[in-house]
Enzyme design. Structure first.
Site, PDB file in Angstrom:
ATOM      1  N   LYS A 114      -4.177  82.166 -36.528  1.00  0.00           N
ATOM      2  CA  LYS A 114      -4.185  80.715 -36.299  1.00  0.00           C
ATOM      3  C   LYS A 114      -5.016  80.005 -37.358  1.00  0.00           C
ATOM      4  O   LYS A 114      -4.629  78.953 -37.858  1.00  0.00           O
ATOM      5  CB  LYS A 114      -4.727  80.383 -34.903  1.00  0.00           C
ATOM      6  CG  LYS A 114      -3.734  80.661 -33.793  1.00  0.00           C
ATOM      7  CD  LYS A 114      -4.210  80.061 -32.477  1.00  0.00           C
ATOM      8  CE  LYS A 114      -3.289  80.445 -31.330  1.00  0.00           C
ATOM      9  NZ  LYS A 114      -3.835  80.085 -30.020  1.00  0.00           N
ATOM     10  N   LYS A 130       7.267  86.760 -32.248  1.00  0.00           N
ATOM     11  CA  LYS A 130       7.312  86.616 -30.785  1.00  0.00           C
ATOM     12  C   LYS A 130       7.691  85.180 -30.421  1.00  0.00           C
ATOM     13  O   LYS A 130       7.381  84.240 -31.167  1.00  0.00           O
ATOM     14  CB  LYS A 130       5.974  87.038 -30.154  1.00  0.00           C
ATOM     15  CG  LYS A 130       4.894  86.036 -30.315  1.00  0.00           C
ATOM     16  CD  LYS A 130       3.704  86.275 -29.421  1.00  0.00           C
ATOM     17  CE  LYS A 130       2.789  85.085 -29.682  1.00  0.00           C
ATOM     18  NZ  LYS A 130       1.586  84.950 -29.041  1.00  0.00           N
ATOM     19  N   LYS A 176       4.950  79.234 -27.814  1.00  0.00           N
ATOM     20  CA  LYS A 176       4.943  77.842 -27.382  1.00  0.00           C
ATOM     21  C   LYS A 176       4.920  76.900 -28.580  1.00  0.00           C
ATOM     22  O   LYS A 176       5.535  75.856 -28.560  1.00  0.00           O
ATOM     23  CB  LYS A 176       3.691  77.565 -26.530  1.00  0.00           C
ATOM     24  CG  LYS A 176       3.728  78.174 -25.150  1.00  0.00           C
ATOM     25  CD  LYS A 176       2.891  77.314 -24.211  1.00  0.00           C
ATOM     26  CE  LYS A 176       2.449  78.076 -22.985  1.00  0.00           C
ATOM     27  NZ  LYS A 176       1.163  78.779 -23.201  1.00  0.00           N
TER      28      LYS A 176
HETATM   29  P1  TYM Z   1      -0.574  81.741 -23.378  1.00  0.00           P
HETATM   30  O1  TYM Z   1      -0.689  80.411 -22.726  1.00  0.00           O
HETATM   31  O2  TYM Z   1      -0.274  81.785 -24.839  1.00  0.00           O
HETATM   32  O3  TYM Z   1       0.517  82.625 -22.661  1.00  0.00           O
HETATM   33  C1  TYM Z   1       0.523  82.843 -21.262  1.00  0.00           C
HETATM   34  C2  TYM Z   1       0.990  84.258 -20.976  1.00  0.00           C
HETATM   35  O4  TYM Z   1       2.293  84.479 -21.534  1.00  0.00           O
HETATM   36  C3  TYM Z   1       2.288  85.680 -22.319  1.00  0.00           C
HETATM   37  N1  TYM Z   1       3.239  85.509 -23.439  1.00  0.00           N
HETATM   38  C4  TYM Z   1       4.268  86.338 -23.687  1.00  0.00           C
HETATM   39  N2  TYM Z   1       4.709  87.440 -23.055  1.00  0.00           N
HETATM   40  C5  TYM Z   1       5.817  88.044 -23.561  1.00  0.00           C
HETATM   41  N3  TYM Z   1       6.495  87.596 -24.646  1.00  0.00           N
HETATM   42  C6  TYM Z   1       6.083  86.496 -25.313  1.00  0.00           C
HETATM   43  N4  TYM Z   1       6.773  86.055 -26.369  1.00  0.00           N
HETATM   44  C7  TYM Z   1       4.926  85.818 -24.841  1.00  0.00           C
HETATM   45  N5  TYM Z   1       4.254  84.696 -25.240  1.00  0.00           N
HETATM   46  C8  TYM Z   1       3.220  84.544 -24.383  1.00  0.00           C
HETATM   47  C9  TYM Z   1       0.858  85.808 -22.810  1.00  0.00           C
HETATM   48  O5  TYM Z   1       0.552  87.132 -23.173  1.00  0.00           O
HETATM   49  C10 TYM Z   1       0.071  85.330 -21.605  1.00  0.00           C
HETATM   50  O6  TYM Z   1      -0.102  86.387 -20.679  1.00  0.00           O
HETATM   51  N6  TYM Z   1      -5.312  83.201 -24.064  1.00  0.00           N
HETATM   52  C11 TYM Z   1      -4.249  83.088 -23.092  1.00  0.00           C
HETATM   53  C12 TYM Z   1      -4.627  82.277 -21.860  1.00  0.00           C
HETATM   54  C13 TYM Z   1      -5.859  82.710 -21.148  1.00  0.00           C
HETATM   55  C14 TYM Z   1      -5.981  83.877 -20.331  1.00  0.00           C
HETATM   56  C15 TYM Z   1      -7.307  83.833 -19.829  1.00  0.00           C
HETATM   57  C16 TYM Z   1      -5.119  84.912 -19.995  1.00  0.00           C
HETATM   58  C17 TYM Z   1      -7.061  82.058 -21.110  1.00  0.00           C
HETATM   59  N7  TYM Z   1      -7.910  82.720 -20.317  1.00  0.00           N
HETATM   60  C18 TYM Z   1      -7.800  84.848 -18.987  1.00  0.00           C
HETATM   61  C19 TYM Z   1      -5.614  85.922 -19.142  1.00  0.00           C
HETATM   62  C20 TYM Z   1      -6.914  85.879 -18.667  1.00  0.00           C
HETATM   63  C21 TYM Z   1      -3.053  82.393 -23.725  1.00  0.00           C
HETATM   64  O7  TYM Z   1      -3.188  81.619 -24.652  1.00  0.00           O
HETATM   65  O8  TYM Z   1      -1.887  82.600 -23.078  1.00  0.00           O
END
Ligand code: TYM
Length: 336
Positions: free
Chosen positions: A114, A196, A199
């Protein structure tokens, strides 16, 4: 008597929630709800680590809450809440910052990726994984159901917990485990199966299936999906089959069938055109009821606020005392 496992997971409210988020994470949150103690968090503080339009962030936060409920998060079984509603997250993050070596954060691959794309990198972006570690640790979570891309952050959480424990109190933090699904852990972009689904690219034409896309749009995106010049419909790790492999993976995760049953479904397919249409149909079938329920929930903002307030209260009851205990262990004087 067996004690129930404790689960924490989070999702950022920025960008459009897409099929990767659903199959990689949310679907598994919903499936595990019955047997566990669950905390699911809309991590709005994390979204501030890149610049945001305030009105848009406010809208997206509430919209995501409605979407998670529409996907099947049940407020009677899980605490669903907004991160900034629970003071422990920002406060406790500072405390964890003061036990986390800088080098651990500079090594994080998501930070490096990033940061490389930005001219001016905010301190919050480097600190992102510490905020995330706190999310998990303040709830004594045993399990963190996430997609593959979050594995490194959960591993760092374990390191931070171990360091705090060795400095201040042996068993204070539970050491959590990432729970990564066998299928759907890494859904790839339809326009480019080497990256991947994400968002930040979800508004790019043909990249993602957003959970709010109408059936026609879903069909169109799948029909445009990049495949290869062959005809073989097989699960394969070969780089040239990445597109077909991704489509089959999505179908498998969407239907819950095993690989043999999936391949049997496509035995009579006439080429990739058929494959794309049938995968699209399977996804449309899952998303139709979710989309309808989302619109109903968005029509009742008072009820949405009530559910979020209840979730925040349940979360605060666990996380705030945990952070107060940390303060005490670290030598701060608590107010009387
Ligand atoms: P975020 O908001 O990017 O994504 C949420 C969840 O979706 C999963 N994910 C995917 N899984 C499969 N294929 C994909 N292409 C894909 N894109 C996203 C992510 O792995 C995630 O599980 N840092 C985290 C948010 C967070 C969090 C936490 C997660 C903050 N605190 C504590 C777990 C525990 C994030 O940005 O997820």
């Amino acid at each position: 008597m067996t004690t129930k496992r404790r689960v924490f997971s989070g999702i950022q409210p920025t960008g459009n929630i897409h099929l990767g988020n659903y199959l990689g994470a949310v679907k598994n949150w919903v499936a595990g709800q019955e047997k566990k103690i669950n905390y699911f968090c809309i991590v709005d503080l994390h979204s501030l680590t890149v610049s945001q339009d305030p009105d848009d962030l406010r809208f997206q936060t509430r919209s995501l809450a409605a979407m998670l409920l529409a996907c099947g998060i049940d407020p009677d079984k899980s605490a669903l809440f907004i991160q900034s509603h629970v003071r422990a997250h920002a406060e406790g993050c500072w405390l964890l910052n003061c036990v986390t070596p800088l080098g651990w954060l500079q090594r994080m691959t998501q930070y490096k990726d990033k940061a490389a794309k930005q001219e001016s990198v905010l301190a919050g972006l480097l600190d992102y994984p510490v905020l995330m570690a706190g999310d998990i640790l303040f709830y004594d979570a045993d399990e963190v159901p996430v997609g593959e891309d979050q594995k490194q952050h959960v591993e760092l959480t374990r390191d931070i917990a171990q360091r705090f424990n060795s400095l201040y109190g042996r068993d204070f933090f539970v050491i959590p485990k990432p729970i990564i699904p066998e299928i759907g852990a890494r859904v790839m972009g339809l326009d480019d199966p080497t990256v991947k689904m994400s968002k930040s690219l979800a508004d790019k034409r043909g990249h993602a299936i957003r959970l709010l896309d109408e059936p026609k749009e879903i069909m169109r995106s799948f029909k445009r999906a990049v495949t290869d010049s062959g005809r073989e419909i097989i699960f394969s790790r070969a780089p040239e089959k990445a597109g077909v492999n991704n489509l089959l993976g999505i179908y498998k995760a969407a239907t819950g069938e095993d690989e043999t049953a999936v391949l049997a479904d496509f035995a009579d397919a006439r080429g990739y055109g058929d494959l794309k249409v049938r995968v699209a149909e399977a996804v449309i079938e899952i998303l139709n009821p979710i989309r309808q329920r989302y619109h109903q929930l968005m029509d009742d903002p008072a009820e949405l606020d009530r559910l979020l307030a209840r979730g925040a209260e349940q979360a605060a009851a666990v996380a705030n005392p945990k952070v107060d205990a940390m303060k005490e262990m670290m030598g701060l004087v608590l107010p009387r």
